[in-house]
Motif scaffolding. Sequence first.
Motif, PDB file in Angstrom:
ATOM      1  N   PRO A  55       0.830  -1.218   0.000  1.00 43.42           N
ATOM      2  CA  PRO A  55       0.000   0.000   0.000  1.00 43.42           C
ATOM      3  C   PRO A  55       0.857   1.257   0.000  1.00 43.42           C
ATOM      4  N   PRO A  56       0.362   2.314  -0.618  1.00 46.32           N
ATOM      5  CA  PRO A  56       1.119   3.567  -0.666  1.00 46.32           C
ATOM      6  C   PRO A  56       1.119   4.250   0.697  1.00 46.32           C
ATOM      7  N   PRO A  57       2.005   5.242   0.867  1.00 42.10           N
ATOM      8  CA  PRO A  57       2.980   5.757  -0.101  1.00 42.10           C
ATOM      9  C   PRO A  57       4.300   5.004  -0.010  1.00 42.10           C
ATOM     10  N   ILE A  58       5.247   5.371  -0.921  1.00 40.12           N
ATOM     11  CA  ILE A  58       6.599   4.843  -0.802  1.00 40.12           C
ATOM     12  C   ILE A  58       7.286   5.598   0.334  1.00 40.12           C
ATOM     13  N   ASN A  59       7.387   4.927   1.476  1.00 39.02           N
ATOM     14  CA  ASN A  59       7.998   5.562   2.647  1.00 39.02           C
ATOM     15  C   ASN A  59       9.018   4.595   3.249  1.00 39.02           C
ATOM     16  N   GLU A  60       9.481   4.917   4.441  1.00 41.00           N
ATOM     17  CA  GLU A  60      10.503   4.066   5.055  1.00 41.00           C
ATOM     18  C   GLU A  60       9.988   2.662   5.341  1.00 41.00           C
ATOM     19  N   GLU A  68      13.716  -6.263   3.423  1.00 39.87           N
ATOM     20  CA  GLU A  68      13.491  -7.561   4.072  1.00 39.87           C
ATOM     21  C   GLU A  68      13.361  -8.676   3.041  1.00 39.87           C
ATOM     22  N   LEU A  69      12.717  -8.365   1.912  1.00 39.80           N
ATOM     23  CA  LEU A  69      12.510  -9.353   0.853  1.00 39.80           C
ATOM     24  C   LEU A  69      13.725  -9.501  -0.058  1.00 39.80           C
ATOM     25  N   GLY A  70      14.651  -8.563   0.039  1.00 41.43           N
ATOM     26  CA  GLY A  70      15.742  -8.533  -0.921  1.00 41.43           C
ATOM     27  C   GLY A  70      15.271  -8.095  -2.283  1.00 41.43           C
ATOM     28  N   ALA A  71      14.236  -7.240  -2.293  1.00 45.87           N
ATOM     29  CA  ALA A  71      13.607  -6.800  -3.539  1.00 45.87           C
ATOM     30  C   ALA A  71      13.961  -5.350  -3.846  1.00 45.87           C
ATOM     31  N   GLU A  72      13.718  -4.960  -5.074  1.00 46.25           N
ATOM     32  CA  GLU A  72      13.929  -3.589  -5.518  1.00 46.25           C
ATOM     33  C   GLU A  72      12.605  -2.826  -5.454  1.00 46.25           C
ATOM     34  N   MET A  73      12.674  -1.538  -5.178  1.00 44.49           N
ATOM     35  CA  MET A  73      11.476  -0.699  -5.203  1.00 44.49           C
ATOM     36  C   MET A  73      11.136  -0.325  -6.643  1.00 44.49           C
ATOM     37  N   VAL A  74       9.841  -0.288  -6.916  1.00 47.60           N
ATOM     38  CA  VAL A  74       9.343   0.298  -8.163  1.00 47.60           C
ATOM     39  C   VAL A  74       8.917   1.724  -7.828  1.00 47.60           C
ATOM     40  N   TRP A  75       9.580   2.710  -8.435  1.00 44.41           N
ATOM     41  CA  TRP A  75       9.357   4.110  -8.095  1.00 44.41           C
ATOM     42  C   TRP A  75       8.269   4.728  -8.951  1.00 44.41           C
ATOM     43  N   GLY A  76       7.780   5.873  -8.514  1.00 43.71           N
ATOM     44  CA  GLY A  76       6.959   6.688  -9.391  1.00 43.71           C
ATOM     45  C   GLY A  76       7.796   7.126 -10.578  1.00 43.71           C
ATOM     46  N   ARG A  77       7.160   7.496 -11.654  1.00 42.61           N
ATOM     47  CA  ARG A  77       7.903   7.822 -12.877  1.00 42.61           C
ATOM     48  C   ARG A  77       8.932   8.935 -12.656  1.00 42.61           C
ATOM     49  N   GLY A  84      16.958   6.341 -10.622  1.00 45.10           N
ATOM     50  CA  GLY A  84      17.197   5.167 -11.439  1.00 45.10           C
ATOM     51  C   GLY A  84      16.294   4.009 -11.044  1.00 45.10           C
ATOM     52  N   GLY A  85      16.359   2.926 -11.786  1.00 45.44           N
ATOM     53  CA  GLY A  85      15.552   1.754 -11.476  1.00 45.44           C
ATOM     54  C   GLY A  85      14.230   1.744 -12.228  1.00 45.44           C
ATOM     55  N   HIS A  86      13.363   0.852 -11.791  1.00 45.44           N
ATOM     56  CA  HIS A  86      12.079   0.644 -12.449  1.00 45.44           C
ATOM     57  C   HIS A  86      11.030   1.623 -11.923  1.00 45.44           C
ATOM     58  N   SER A  87      10.006   1.824 -12.747  1.00 48.86           N
ATOM     59  CA  SER A  87       8.947   2.758 -12.375  1.00 48.86           C
ATOM     60  C   SER A  87       7.592   2.145 -12.670  1.00 48.86           C
ATOM     61  N   LEU A  88       6.538   2.915 -12.403  1.00 49.32           N
ATOM     62  CA  LEU A  88       5.176   2.488 -12.728  1.00 49.32           C
ATOM     63  C   LEU A  88       4.932   2.434 -14.223  1.00 49.32           C
ATOM     64  N   SER A  89       5.887   2.869 -15.020  1.00 49.61           N
ATOM     65  CA  SER A  89       5.783   2.698 -16.470  1.00 49.61           C
ATOM     66  C   SER A  89       5.969   1.232 -16.815  1.00 49.61           C
ATOM     67  N   PRO A  90       5.013   0.603 -17.491  1.00 41.93           N
ATOM     68  CA  PRO A  90       5.195  -0.810 -17.864  1.00 41.93           C
ATOM     69  C   PRO A  90       6.394  -1.013 -18.773  1.00 41.93           C
ATOM     70  N   LEU A  91       6.767   0.032 -19.506  1.00 42.76           N
ATOM     71  CA  LEU A  91       7.881  -0.075 -20.442  1.00 42.76           C
ATOM     72  C   LEU A  91       9.232  -0.092 -19.742  1.00 42.76           C
TER      73      LEU A  91
END
Length: 255
Positions: A55-60, A68-77, A84-91
């Motif tokens: 659930p939002p927002p992207i916070n601490e 904890e998951l060893g995962a990367e965040m998907v950021w807002g565009r 850098g990294g992935h965003s809410l853009s599917p592309l």
Amino acid sequence: MYFDQSPYEVKLDWGRRGARAAAERGDIVIIVDVLSFSSTVVTAVQHKANIYPYPPPINETAKAYAKELGAEMVWGRSEAIRVGGHSLSPLSFSSADYARDFVLCSLNGAACTWIAAQVPALLVGCLLNASAVADTANRLKLEMDVNITVIPCGEKWSDVKEGEDELRPGIEDYLGAGLILSWLAGTKSPEAEVCIGAVKSSGHRIRDLIWESASGRELRERGYEDDVTYCCQADISYAVPVLQENRFVNAGDPV
């Protein structure tokens, strides 16, 4: 109650409130957020990435969950451009993301997913995978002997005043839901029938209507025309994200 669209097998309800109602009924839920949560999750899963909705927002707290998951965040565009990294853009997803783990927050799709996470089956649909997600939902409906609710998520107003409803229905989600509903089997509520009717009356103009919609214009004016063009394509993907162990994987893949 009359608001639960009984006794129909296939229903349509909006946003967080609709997700909660569907969860309370124990329905299979299909989350539809065309611009862009659903389209992004479908594309990521198509490339064999694992998506953990949060659930939002992207916070601490969200960042700690990803760590904890060893995962990367998907950021807002906009934020992805800065950090850098992935965003809410599917592309932003590609075959290079095979087996990688991501945490994705969004105001609408991820929030609705979190609310309805305990339903018998939670799927993600959009224009890209409309017939595929419907086929999977039809199969699960027979196997589980439960009904289906399609949830167009809509958007949230940014300038809500006290006493006003924050939900802004979006035609892009309504049209995506209608296309999925048109493939679903079972008796349909009047709400679902009218949604299907919207798709039929739109015909080959769905892409143009979404392009000129409020949500489409918002993304285009921010420089994301390619996202809108991509998300408006119908039935180009066989990927069907299903929530399993807190993450979205392809329904056809082994856990």
